[in-house]
Design a protein around this motif. Structure first.
Motif, short mmCIF file in Angstrom:
data_model
loop_
_atom_site.label_atom_id
_atom_site.label_comp_id
_atom_site.label_asym_id
_atom_site.label_seq_id
_atom_site.Cartn_x
_atom_site.Cartn_y
_atom_site.Cartn_z
N ASP A 190 103.89 85.68 68.04
CA ASP A 190 105.12 85.51 68.79
C ASP A 190 106.29 85.93 67.90
O ASP A 190 106.63 85.25 66.95
N PHE A 191 106.86 87.11 68.19
CA PHE A 191 108.03 87.58 67.46
C PHE A 191 109.26 87.01 68.15
O PHE A 191 109.50 87.29 69.33
N LYS A 196 103.64 82.78 64.60
CA LYS A 196 105.01 83.18 64.89
C LYS A 196 105.56 84.02 63.73
O LYS A 196 105.19 83.80 62.59
N VAL A 197 106.45 84.92 64.08
CA VAL A 197 107.23 85.66 63.10
C VAL A 197 108.69 85.53 63.49
O VAL A 197 109.07 85.84 64.61
N ASP A 198 109.51 85.02 62.57
CA ASP A 198 110.95 84.96 62.78
C ASP A 198 111.51 86.33 62.41
O ASP A 198 111.46 86.73 61.24
N PHE A 246 106.33 96.85 64.15
CA PHE A 246 105.68 96.76 65.45
C PHE A 246 106.63 97.06 66.60
O PHE A 246 106.36 96.74 67.74
N ASN A 247 107.76 97.74 66.27
CA ASN A 247 108.68 98.25 67.26
C ASN A 247 109.21 97.15 68.19
O ASN A 247 109.35 97.38 69.40
N LEU A 302 105.48 89.21 72.37
CA LEU A 302 104.20 88.62 71.95
C LEU A 302 103.19 89.74 71.83
O LEU A 302 102.96 90.48 72.79
N VAL A 303 102.63 89.89 70.64
CA VAL A 303 101.66 90.95 70.37
C VAL A 303 100.31 90.31 70.09
O VAL A 303 100.20 89.40 69.27
#
Length: 103
Positions: free
Chosen positions: A22-23, A53-55, A66-67, A74-75
């Motif tokens: 989850d970006f 998660k990525v902040d 990841f553009n 969400l990737v």
């Protein structure tokens, strides 16, 4: 429990198995709306898939890699490779089906 990923921990965390990333950002209202859904997915898939998660403010290089142009993004990764992505607030059922399809 959702793991917070950083540039240093990201590659190791997604290298094997199924991982939903989850970006997002703490200041983002749609990201805040996704928080309980992502928490439920983490519990539901515990031991079978990782939910992380990525902040994007703390790890902008991952968002760029990841553009990620809007949040939440969400990737879904399988064995280190992105296999699916969704933008914006998503129903839990949609995300659960995407994760299940990769297990």
């Amino acid at each position: 429990m959702i793991k917070q990923l950083t540039t240093e921990t990201f590659a190791k965390e997604i290298e094997s198995g199924v991982t939903l990333v989850d970006f997002g950002a703490t200041w983002c209202p749609p990201c805040q709306m996704m928080e309980p859904i992502v928490e439920e997915l983490a519990q539901e898939f515990e031991g079978r898939a990782s939910v992380t998660k990525v902040d994007v403010d703390q790890s902008p290089e991952l968002a760029q890699l990841f553009n990620v142009r809007s949040i939440p993004t969400l990737v879904l990764f399988k064995d280190g490779k992105p296999v699916d992505a969704t933008l914006g607030v998503q129903p839990k059922k949609v995300l659960a089906e995407k994760i299940s399809s990769q297990l």
